[in-house]
Design an enzyme around this catalytic site. Structure first.
Site, PDB file in Angstrom:
ATOM      1  N   LYS A 178      -8.188 -25.082  22.772  1.00 22.74           N
ATOM      2  CA  LYS A 178      -6.780 -25.132  22.382  1.00 22.74           C
ATOM      3  C   LYS A 178      -6.312 -26.586  22.238  1.00 22.74           C
ATOM      4  O   LYS A 178      -5.530 -26.922  21.368  1.00 22.74           O
ATOM      5  CB  LYS A 178      -5.925 -24.385  23.408  1.00 22.74           C
ATOM      6  CG  LYS A 178      -6.077 -22.877  23.266  1.00 22.74           C
ATOM      7  CD  LYS A 178      -5.364 -22.103  24.350  1.00 22.74           C
ATOM      8  CE  LYS A 178      -6.075 -22.144  25.653  1.00 22.74           C
ATOM      9  NZ  LYS A 178      -5.741 -21.158  26.636  1.00 22.74           N
ATOM     10  N   ASP A 218      -9.738 -17.457  21.423  1.00 23.33           N
ATOM     11  CA  ASP A 218      -9.356 -17.516  22.842  1.00 23.33           C
ATOM     12  C   ASP A 218      -8.426 -16.367  23.197  1.00 23.33           C
ATOM     13  O   ASP A 218      -8.467 -15.853  24.314  1.00 23.33           O
ATOM     14  CB  ASP A 218      -8.694 -18.860  23.167  1.00 23.33           C
ATOM     15  CG  ASP A 218      -8.348 -18.942  24.648  1.00 23.33           C
ATOM     16  OD1 ASP A 218      -9.282 -18.867  25.460  1.00 23.33           O
ATOM     17  OD2 ASP A 218      -7.157 -19.034  24.991  1.00 23.33           O
ATOM     18  N   SER A 243     -12.031 -22.338  26.993  1.00 18.44           N
ATOM     19  CA  SER A 243     -10.710 -21.782  26.702  1.00 18.44           C
ATOM     20  C   SER A 243      -9.665 -22.910  26.635  1.00 18.44           C
ATOM     21  O   SER A 243      -8.893 -23.006  25.678  1.00 18.44           O
ATOM     22  CB  SER A 243     -10.346 -20.771  27.794  1.00 18.44           C
ATOM     23  OG  SER A 243      -8.994 -20.425  27.752  1.00 18.44           O
ATOM     24  N   HIS A 286      -1.928 -30.962  30.043  1.00 18.11           N
ATOM     25  CA  HIS A 286      -2.187 -29.557  30.360  1.00 18.11           C
ATOM     26  C   HIS A 286      -2.355 -29.399  31.864  1.00 18.11           C
ATOM     27  O   HIS A 286      -2.916 -30.270  32.522  1.00 18.11           O
ATOM     28  CB  HIS A 286      -3.455 -29.113  29.633  1.00 18.11           C
ATOM     29  CG  HIS A 286      -3.770 -27.663  29.819  1.00 18.11           C
ATOM     30  ND1 HIS A 286      -3.209 -26.681  29.031  1.00 18.11           N
ATOM     31  CD2 HIS A 286      -4.575 -27.028  30.702  1.00 18.11           C
ATOM     32  CE1 HIS A 286      -3.658 -25.496  29.429  1.00 18.11           C
ATOM     33  NE2 HIS A 286      -4.482 -25.685  30.441  1.00 18.11           N
ATOM     34  N   ARG A 298     -11.480 -11.312  29.319  1.00 23.39           N
ATOM     35  CA  ARG A 298     -11.881 -11.848  30.627  1.00 23.39           C
ATOM     36  C   ARG A 298     -10.968 -11.310  31.717  1.00 23.39           C
ATOM     37  O   ARG A 298     -11.405 -11.000  32.829  1.00 23.39           O
ATOM     38  CB  ARG A 298     -11.822 -13.383  30.599  1.00 23.39           C
ATOM     39  CG  ARG A 298     -13.010 -14.011  29.878  1.00 23.39           C
ATOM     40  CD  ARG A 298     -12.744 -15.471  29.563  1.00 23.39           C
ATOM     41  NE  ARG A 298     -12.490 -16.245  30.761  1.00 23.39           N
ATOM     42  CZ  ARG A 298     -11.750 -17.355  30.778  1.00 23.39           C
ATOM     43  NH1 ARG A 298     -11.205 -17.832  29.685  1.00 23.39           N
ATOM     44  NH2 ARG A 298     -11.567 -17.999  31.905  1.00 23.39           N
TER      45      ARG A 298
END
Ligand code: URA
Length: 441
Positions: A194, A168, A190, A89, A175
């Site tokens: 995931k 999320d 967040s 990620h 947000r």
């Protein structure tokens, strides 16, 4: 318990219990699914988010919220697929196309990767938008399709499905409109919710640091990295972080299809800073996944996967498996292109490039239509900017700095005006900027 109490506990510094944070995640999932007559509404969640921004969640609370968010929808079960199961990620940056290179590279080295990717928002691009810009490429694979493809080629990537971490989906959208994005515990929950729901055994995280990313200085990036690692420990998901440079665009191209083409060039062996970063990140991933004994061994193995064509072969299989109707690697010229291209010459005297501000280039690409300001915006996959010079390069008077790819002459001229503001030229060569600032733990 009424949700007002959950908000008041946060507001007053009492903190929230595990049960209260489960209420937050549950309520957010109801909002994401537009459940009729749900007792907690988006305005309750917005008030809680602002309280959480001003009174940040502690480490235990961050872990509770992360798990509750992961459990707000379906979790992928990778049982039956060969190990190691590794996820990768990036916190996102301008021109960051590393996933398109790293995923097939790592799969070709023996990892199984099932990855949920995100869309771009603001100046940072998203892997979903980049891959979806390839004609035919499917980013809506179902969990059974993901597993079947990963069993065959070791790699499958999809966009966020409606039932994966719905909490999320709602919290991130709120947000975005309540000025509460840049809170470390909210970012950590967040991202890691995931990753947890994605089923991997470990996560390799690229935390981007510089004007083109979320964290613009090394201190803030280190705080985020430490919190990601600590939360990972608490929820049983080992996290390995590299903090990498995002002060100038990553690689030459910014813009969805331009970036796919550049990633294909790297997989075909093109050298450069982007290639070196991919080798470094892959080397760390190989060590973290137990496939290489040392960093040096990991780097050698990663470089071999690129130079031997092994990573390219896996990428070709991957694109074909996900439906690409264009041979991106053999015939990139068949991909759509923007109707206008414009060279932008340097207005400076001769010298050395000291700065190419990633934020300015990202904003220009956004203005060209290559990104989205709101989640509902559509993007033009063909537009973008090629940066012909990077920090440290010598530049002559009038030499070209950029190529703008635009939908119209007017849009290209407007982009050119702003692009030169991204660049500084000095008489002497600048100190090289490190590719990787730190690796943690
Ligand atoms: N990426 C995410 O998925 N969430 C954030 O909050 C920030 C970056």
């Amino acid at each position: 318990m009424e949700f007002q109490e959950v908000i008041a506990h946060r507001r007053d510094g009492v903190g929230n219990s595990q049960e209260e944070l489960e209420m937050v995640a549950h309520a957010a999932a109801d909002v994401a699914r537009s459940v009729p007559n749900a007792p907690v509404r988006d305005y309750h969640l917005s008030a809680w988010l602002m309280a959480a921004y001003l009174r940040p969640l502690g480490p235990e609370e961050t872990a509770w919220l992360t798990v509750a968010m992961a459990d707000s929808g379906e979790r992928l079960d990778l049982t039956g697929l060969p190990k190691p199961w590794t996820d990768k990620h990036s916190t996102g940056g301008v021109g960051d196309k590393t996933s398109i290179i790293l995923l097939p590279l790592l799969a070709s080295c023996g990892m199984t990767i099932v990855k949920m990717s995100g869309r771009g928002l603001g100046i940072t691009g998203g892997t979903v938008d980049k891959l979806e810009s390839v004609p035919g490429f499917r980013m809506d694979l179902t969990p059974p399709e993901l597993k079947a493809q990963a069993a065959k080629i070791g790699l499958a990537v999809t966009g966020q499905t409606a039932n994966l971490v719905p909490a999320d989906k709602a919290l991130y959208a709120l947000r975005d409109v309540t000025a509460t994005v840049d809170s470390v515990p909210l970012i950590v929950s967040s991202i890691l919710s995931k990753k947890l729901a994605g089923g991997a055994e470990r996560v390799i995280l690229d935390v981007k640091c510089g004007s083109g990313g979320f964290m613009d200085d090394l201190g803030k990036a280190t705080v985020l990295a430490r919190s990601l690692i600590e939360t990972g420990e608490r929820i049983g998901l080992p996290v390995f972080v590299s903090i990498t440079d995002m002060s100038q665009p990553l690689g030459r191209c910014v813009g969805n299809l331009l970036e796919v083409k550049e990633a294909a060039e790297v997989l075909k062996g093109a050298p450069g800073r982007l290639t070196e970063l991919c080798v470094r990140l892959a080397g760390h991933a190989l060590v973290a996944s137990g496939l290489s004994a040392s960093e040096d061994d990991g780097f050698v193995r990663a470089r071999h996967a690129l130079n031997s064509g092994q990573a390219l072969g896996r990428a070709e299989e991957w694109f074909a498996a996900q439906g690409s109707t264009v041979d991106v690697f053999g015939h990139p010229e068949k991909l759509p292109v923007a109707p206008v291209s414009l060279l932008v010459a340097s207005p400076f005297g001769p010298g050395f490039v000291e700065k190419v501000d990633a934020r300015v280039v990202g904003q220009v690409v956004l203005g060209l239509g290559g990104g989205r300001e709101k989640t509902s915006d559509t993007i033009d996959p063909t537009v973008g900017v090629e940066c012909l010079k990077a920090v440290g390069d010598e530049v002559g008077a009038d030499e070209d700095l950029f190529v703008v790819h635009a939908a119209s002459d007017a849009a290209a001229e407007e982009a050119a005006k702003h692009l030169v503001e991204a660049v500084k030229v000095a008489k002497k060569p600048a100190e090289p900027i490190p590719l990787v600032f730190k690796t943690l733990p």
